[in-house]
Design a protein around this motif. Structure first.
Motif, mmCIF file in Angstrom:
data_model
loop_
_atom_site.group_PDB
_atom_site.id
_atom_site.type_symbol
_atom_site.label_atom_id
_atom_site.label_comp_id
_atom_site.label_asym_id
_atom_site.label_seq_id
_atom_site.Cartn_x
_atom_site.Cartn_y
_atom_site.Cartn_z
ATOM 1 N N ASP A 21 0.783 -1.136 -0.046
ATOM 2 C CA ASP A 21 -0.139 0.006 0.152
ATOM 3 C C ASP A 21 1.140 1.374 -0.067
ATOM 4 O OD1 ASP A 21 0.698 -0.797 2.579
ATOM 5 O OD2 ASP A 21 -0.780 0.362 3.544
ATOM 6 N N LYS A 22 2.098 1.038 0.338
ATOM 7 C CA LYS A 22 2.908 2.298 0.449
ATOM 8 C C LYS A 22 3.827 2.436 -0.728
ATOM 9 C CE LYS A 22 3.183 2.208 5.505
ATOM 10 N NZ LYS A 22 3.824 2.094 6.631
ATOM 11 N N ARG A 23 3.634 1.400 -1.667
ATOM 12 C CA ARG A 23 4.714 1.255 -3.074
ATOM 13 C C ARG A 23 4.153 1.734 -4.071
ATOM 14 N NH1 ARG A 23 9.325 -0.815 -3.524
ATOM 15 N NH2 ARG A 23 9.033 -1.837 -1.452
ATOM 16 N N PRO A 24 5.015 2.838 -4.762
ATOM 17 C CA PRO A 24 4.365 3.343 -6.223
ATOM 18 C C PRO A 24 4.217 1.965 -7.064
ATOM 19 C CG PRO A 24 6.548 3.498 -5.962
ATOM 20 C CD PRO A 24 6.252 3.083 -4.732
ATOM 21 N N THR A 25 3.143 2.161 -8.093
ATOM 22 C CA THR A 25 2.708 1.108 -9.004
ATOM 23 C C THR A 25 2.501 1.665 -10.242
ATOM 24 O OG1 THR A 25 0.278 1.656 -8.749
ATOM 25 C CG2 THR A 25 1.121 0.057 -7.088
ATOM 26 N N LYS A 26 2.412 0.691 -11.212
ATOM 27 C CA LYS A 26 2.448 1.182 -12.654
ATOM 28 C C LYS A 26 1.469 -0.055 -13.236
ATOM 29 C CE LYS A 26 5.389 1.306 -16.897
ATOM 30 N NZ LYS A 26 6.632 1.107 -17.407
ATOM 31 N N PRO A 40 3.569 -3.403 -8.728
ATOM 32 C CA PRO A 40 4.438 -2.747 -7.564
ATOM 33 C C PRO A 40 5.648 -2.243 -8.318
ATOM 34 C CG PRO A 40 4.214 -4.763 -6.904
ATOM 35 C CD PRO A 40 3.212 -4.689 -8.333
ATOM 36 N N ILE A 41 6.245 -1.255 -7.983
ATOM 37 C CA ILE A 41 7.517 -0.845 -8.578
ATOM 38 C C ILE A 41 8.593 -1.086 -7.540
ATOM 39 C CG2 ILE A 41 9.001 0.957 -9.624
ATOM 40 C CD1 ILE A 41 6.352 2.297 -10.538
ATOM 41 N N GLU A 43 13.099 -0.503 -6.998
ATOM 42 C CA GLU A 43 14.322 0.028 -7.582
ATOM 43 C C GLU A 43 15.124 -1.320 -7.631
ATOM 44 O OE1 GLU A 43 16.285 3.247 -6.067
ATOM 45 O OE2 GLU A 43 14.338 4.025 -5.054
ATOM 46 N N GLN A 151 12.596 -0.353 -11.873
ATOM 47 C CA GLN A 151 13.102 0.621 -12.179
ATOM 48 C C GLN A 151 14.156 1.097 -11.632
ATOM 49 O OE1 GLN A 151 10.133 3.756 -11.989
ATOM 50 N NE2 GLN A 151 8.998 2.888 -13.553
ATOM 51 N N TYR A 296 14.504 9.548 -11.658
ATOM 52 C CA TYR A 296 13.512 9.416 -10.672
ATOM 53 C C TYR A 296 12.616 8.141 -10.590
ATOM 54 C CZ TYR A 296 14.164 14.438 -10.260
ATOM 55 O OH TYR A 296 14.906 15.619 -10.199
ATOM 56 N N ALA A 298 9.395 6.156 -11.171
ATOM 57 C CA ALA A 298 8.146 6.435 -11.513
ATOM 58 C C ALA A 298 7.578 7.777 -11.394
ATOM 59 C CB ALA A 298 7.034 5.413 -10.885
#
Length: 298
Positions: A21-26, A40-41, A43, A151, A296, A298
């Motif tokens: 829930d705290k992670r950026p998504t694509k 989920p994205i 690094e 990413q 950066y 996402a």
């Protein structure tokens, strides 16, 4: 985020990444079987951890030969669908042989798994990462795959000199154009100028495009595809001798990726393409390769 996969009358596998829930998504790529999912994205240097839950239907008993989780980095070439090329694979044993009578939950943690390349989905190739949980049985294995996106933040390229080029037709047209640098991060702005030193043809308009060129495979199985990512009109009407036309393109709104040169299965390059169209619809163009890189996530 959870993924569900049913098998036989009695077994279901759930896979869930930590802190989803705290992670950026694509969004997953159109045409992908998970096209409705937001992936989920991570690094490249991050650990990938989570929980695998095996759900056993009430009253059922599942005999197995072991349970494992794998983190896999894989390149798929669409013309060669029977073969997938794994460039990274790490295995974690979750359970030894035994029997499952009720629900069981297992932790997985891939803290040292290599993720050297960014996820990519193109016209002829896909580079994907996923966690696969497998319950080995004497019959057909039970498996579940959960994809995620990688990413990698990159260092700024050392050579950022401006690009200066000339294009001309003898005694008819002479143009100089300049871009402010040769490498751009994915949220950057391309700034340039076009100088008209000699104009003896009737130019109707000028357009600028960013083209992605993908090369996949080798030898007789090499596929080269180009697609126009950005295209817009820079100038409408005939320029005068000595005129200077400014150019400014914001990259952030577009579906761009970094330049790919490190894999032995495919490359992805980007080109700035300047096109002049005269009143007889003849086209004069000049392409210049530029490097795109990620500053950066996402």
């Amino acid at each position: 985020m959870q993924a569900l996969f049913g098998f036989n009358p009695g077994v279901t596998i759930l896979v869930e990444f930590d802190h989803i829930d705290k992670r950026p998504t694509k969004p997953s790529t159109p045409g992908d079987r998970r096209a409705s999912e937001a992936l989920p994205i991570f690094e490249g240097s991050e650990a990938v951890s989570g929980t695998a839950t095996v759900l056993v239907a009430p009253g059922k008993k599942v005999d197995h030969l072991g349970i494992k989780a794998e983190l896999i980095g894989q390149i798929e070439l669409y013309y060669d669908r029977g073969n997938h090329y794994e460039f990274s694979s790490v295995v974690r044993e979750l359970d030894t042989a035994g029997a499952l009578v009720g629900n069981r939950q297992y932790r997985f943690d891939f803290n040292l798994a290599e993720k050297p390349y960014e996820s990519y989905s193109g016209l002829n190739v896909r580079l994907r990462y996923f966690v696969r949980v497998t319950i080995s049985t004497r019959g057909k294995n039970v498996t579940k795959e959960m994809d995620f996106v990688v990413q990698n933040i990159q260092q700024e390229p050392e050579a950022l000199d401006s690009l200066k080029m000339e294009v001309g037709i003898e005694d008819c047209l002479h143009i100089e154009f300049e871009y402010d640098k040769s490498a751009y991060h994915l949220q950057d702005v391309v700034i340039g100028k076009i100088y008209f030193l000699l104009v003896r043809i009737k130019i109707k308009h000028m357009e600028m495009a960013i083209i992605r060129r993908e090369t996949a495979g080798t030898g007789s199985n090499q596929y080269n595809e180009s697609e126009t990512i950005i295209k817009y009109e820079v100038m409408d009407g005939a320029p005068a001798k000595g005129e200077c036309v400014p150019l400014r393109v914001f990259l952030k709104p577009y579906a761009l990726t970094p330049t790919y040169r490190g894999t032995n299965k495919f490359t992805v390059k980007y080109f700035l393409n300047l096109v002049l169209v005269d009143e007889e619809d003849r086209r004069y163009f000049k392409q210049q390769e530029v490097t795109l890189w990620r500053k950066y996530v996402a």
